[in-house]
Design a protein around this motif. Sequence first.
Motif, PDB file in Angstrom:
ATOM      1  N   LEU A 136       0.791  -1.304  -0.012  1.00  0.00           N
ATOM      2  CA  LEU A 136      -0.020   0.086   0.118  1.00  0.00           C
ATOM      3  C   LEU A 136       0.804   1.459  -0.133  1.00  0.00           C
ATOM      4  CD1 LEU A 136      -2.553   1.404   0.446  1.00  0.00           C
ATOM      5  CD2 LEU A 136      -2.406   1.256   2.705  1.00  0.00           C
ATOM      6  N   GLY A 137       1.801   1.300   0.707  1.00  0.00           N
ATOM      7  CA  GLY A 137       2.951   2.418   0.951  1.00  0.00           C
ATOM      8  C   GLY A 137       3.392   2.753  -0.378  1.00  0.00           C
ATOM      9  N   ILE A 138       4.094   1.688  -0.818  1.00  0.00           N
ATOM     10  CA  ILE A 138       4.576   1.794  -2.303  1.00  0.00           C
ATOM     11  C   ILE A 138       3.719   2.249  -3.277  1.00  0.00           C
ATOM     12  CG2 ILE A 138       5.686   0.591  -4.311  1.00  0.00           C
ATOM     13  CD1 ILE A 138       6.856  -1.398  -1.944  1.00  0.00           C
ATOM     14  N   THR A 139       2.565   1.741  -3.493  1.00  0.00           N
ATOM     15  CA  THR A 139       1.436   2.034  -4.438  1.00  0.00           C
ATOM     16  C   THR A 139       1.185   3.566  -4.135  1.00  0.00           C
ATOM     17  OG1 THR A 139       0.793  -0.012  -4.506  1.00  0.00           O
ATOM     18  CG2 THR A 139      -0.412   1.413  -5.560  1.00  0.00           C
ATOM     19  N   GLN A 140       0.840   3.776  -2.898  1.00  0.00           N
ATOM     20  CA  GLN A 140       0.384   5.439  -2.560  1.00  0.00           C
ATOM     21  C   GLN A 140       1.524   6.341  -3.119  1.00  0.00           C
ATOM     22  OE1 GLN A 140      -0.204   4.926   1.748  1.00  0.00           O
ATOM     23  NE2 GLN A 140      -2.101   5.424   1.285  1.00  0.00           N
ATOM     24  N   ASN A 141       2.753   5.894  -2.575  1.00  0.00           N
ATOM     25  CA  ASN A 141       3.644   7.110  -3.040  1.00  0.00           C
ATOM     26  C   ASN A 141       3.927   7.108  -4.710  1.00  0.00           C
ATOM     27  OD1 ASN A 141       6.606   7.715  -3.875  1.00  0.00           O
ATOM     28  ND2 ASN A 141       6.407   8.441  -1.734  1.00  0.00           N
ATOM     29  N   ALA A 142       3.830   5.945  -5.263  1.00  0.00           N
ATOM     30  CA  ALA A 142       4.245   5.657  -6.553  1.00  0.00           C
ATOM     31  C   ALA A 142       3.005   6.614  -7.580  1.00  0.00           C
ATOM     32  CB  ALA A 142       4.445   4.450  -7.315  1.00  0.00           C
ATOM     33  N   THR A 143       1.922   6.127  -7.197  1.00  0.00           N
ATOM     34  CA  THR A 143       0.619   6.814  -7.886  1.00  0.00           C
ATOM     35  C   THR A 143       0.436   8.424  -7.662  1.00  0.00           C
ATOM     36  OG1 THR A 143      -1.035   6.505  -5.994  1.00  0.00           O
ATOM     37  CG2 THR A 143      -0.523   4.369  -7.859  1.00  0.00           C
ATOM     38  N   LEU A 144       0.818   8.740  -6.417  1.00  0.00           N
ATOM     39  CA  LEU A 144       0.596  10.275  -6.226  1.00  0.00           C
ATOM     40  C   LEU A 144       1.998  10.940  -6.972  1.00  0.00           C
ATOM     41  CD1 LEU A 144      -0.783  12.657  -4.781  1.00  0.00           C
ATOM     42  CD2 LEU A 144       0.440  12.477  -2.922  1.00  0.00           C
ATOM     43  N   SER A 145       2.880  10.452  -7.094  1.00  0.00           N
ATOM     44  CA  SER A 145       4.211  10.936  -7.514  1.00  0.00           C
ATOM     45  C   SER A 145       3.889  11.173  -9.090  1.00  0.00           C
ATOM     46  CB  SER A 145       5.324  10.092  -7.496  1.00  0.00           C
ATOM     47  OG  SER A 145       5.738  10.233  -6.112  1.00  0.00           O
ATOM     48  N   LEU A 146       3.443   9.873  -9.690  1.00  0.00           N
ATOM     49  CA  LEU A 146       2.900   9.761 -11.144  1.00  0.00           C
ATOM     50  C   LEU A 146       1.997  10.706 -11.382  1.00  0.00           C
ATOM     51  CD1 LEU A 146       3.219   5.869 -11.781  1.00  0.00           C
ATOM     52  CD2 LEU A 146       4.681   7.819 -12.576  1.00  0.00           C
ATOM     53  N   VAL A 147       0.801  10.970 -10.705  1.00  0.00           N
ATOM     54  CA  VAL A 147      -0.239  11.944 -11.017  1.00  0.00           C
ATOM     55  C   VAL A 147       0.451  13.532 -11.378  1.00  0.00           C
ATOM     56  CG1 VAL A 147      -2.216  10.574 -10.756  1.00  0.00           C
ATOM     57  CG2 VAL A 147      -1.261  12.108  -9.043  1.00  0.00           C
ATOM     58  N   HIS A 148       1.350  13.769 -10.221  1.00  0.00           N
ATOM     59  CA  HIS A 148       2.004  15.009 -10.169  1.00  0.00           C
ATOM     60  C   HIS A 148       2.801  14.978 -11.441  1.00  0.00           C
ATOM     61  CE1 HIS A 148       0.273  15.361  -5.945  1.00  0.00           C
ATOM     62  NE2 HIS A 148       0.062  16.675  -6.500  1.00  0.00           N
ATOM     63  N   ALA A 149       3.553  14.099 -11.754  1.00  0.00           N
ATOM     64  CA  ALA A 149       4.460  14.349 -12.771  1.00  0.00           C
ATOM     65  C   ALA A 149       3.858  14.180 -14.178  1.00  0.00           C
ATOM     66  CB  ALA A 149       5.379  12.886 -12.894  1.00  0.00           C
ATOM     67  N   ARG A 150       2.664  13.840 -14.361  1.00  0.00           N
ATOM     68  CA  ARG A 150       1.949  14.027 -15.587  1.00  0.00           C
ATOM     69  C   ARG A 150       1.146  15.119 -15.557  1.00  0.00           C
ATOM     70  NH1 ARG A 150       0.762   7.564 -15.626  1.00  0.00           N
ATOM     71  NH2 ARG A 150       2.643   7.013 -15.962  1.00  0.00           N
ATOM     72  N   ALA A 151       1.073  16.031 -14.588  1.00  0.00           N
ATOM     73  CA  ALA A 151       0.132  17.301 -14.660  1.00  0.00           C
ATOM     74  C   ALA A 151       0.941  18.475 -14.577  1.00  0.00           C
ATOM     75  CB  ALA A 151      -0.879  17.311 -13.546  1.00  0.00           C
ATOM     76  N   ASP A 152       0.434  19.629 -15.216  1.00  0.00           N
ATOM     77  CA  ASP A 152       1.263  20.924 -14.989  1.00  0.00           C
ATOM     78  C   ASP A 152       1.071  21.170 -13.363  1.00  0.00           C
ATOM     79  OD1 ASP A 152      -1.531  21.300 -15.380  1.00  0.00           O
ATOM     80  OD2 ASP A 152      -1.118  23.004 -16.953  1.00  0.00           O
ATOM     81  N   ARG A 153       1.926  22.105 -13.189  1.00  0.00           N
ATOM     82  CA  ARG A 153       1.795  22.647 -11.750  1.00  0.00           C
ATOM     83  C   ARG A 153       0.483  23.334 -11.316  1.00  0.00           C
ATOM     84  NH1 ARG A 153       5.115  22.108  -8.351  1.00  0.00           N
ATOM     85  NH2 ARG A 153       7.214  23.112  -7.989  1.00  0.00           N
ATOM     86  N   PRO A 154      -0.036  24.188 -11.944  1.00  0.00           N
ATOM     87  CA  PRO A 154      -1.354  24.756 -11.523  1.00  0.00           C
ATOM     88  C   PRO A 154      -2.353  23.706 -11.283  1.00  0.00           C
ATOM     89  CG  PRO A 154      -0.456  25.742 -13.548  1.00  0.00           C
ATOM     90  CD  PRO A 154       0.202  24.490 -13.186  1.00  0.00           C
ATOM     91  N   SER A 155      -2.286  22.444 -11.666  1.00  0.00           N
ATOM     92  CA  SER A 155      -3.408  21.503 -11.550  1.00  0.00           C
ATOM     93  C   SER A 155      -3.113  20.593 -10.280  1.00  0.00           C
ATOM     94  CB  SER A 155      -3.388  20.437 -12.994  1.00  0.00           C
ATOM     95  OG  SER A 155      -3.631  21.199 -13.916  1.00  0.00           O
TER      96      SER A 155
END
Length: 177
Positions: free
Chosen positions: A94-113
């Motif tokens: 769970l911890g691995i998945t939480q960190n990875a998914t949150l990091s990925l959604v931020h990496a795939r979006a622009d900063r204002p989002s």
Amino acid sequence: MAFAATALATGILVTFLPPAVPSGSAAAATVALLVQPAASTAARWVAGRYGDRHGSARLVVPGLLLSAAGVLTLVLTASQVAVVAGAAVFGAGLGITQNATLSLVHARADRPSYGAITALWNLAYDAGIGTGAGAFGLVAGYTGYPWAFALTAAAMLLALGPALRDAGRVTSGRRPR
């Protein structure tokens, strides 16, 4: 999908682990409910360090597999060791998945989002917890707890397809949608 699978399982674990274990194993459920978030916290830290160096996309599949393995271990509700070990393995995944998914959604979006993305991620987590607990309760009423844990682990593996497809796109250099 991987994040949704782990969020669903989180609701199941925290809601149904105590009544799922035999009354003589109540202490194991208590310890398991302490170990699970501790393992999640440690795994988030390790995943963050790894993700900073190598990217988070490689962590989603292992996190999902660990989570499902931990839930599958909970089939052995009569074993105090299995209950605590299952919670620890699930927590790490769970911890691995939480960190990875949150990091990925931020990496795939622009900063204002970022604010909207973070709010949606948290909403998905909370909705997953409630949905998982509700659905598991219905299933466990018909199958019993061990079978319901086994079915949950199997259902979690349905997220492997999208996770593997996404990981393949990332490693091939194509940006996932």
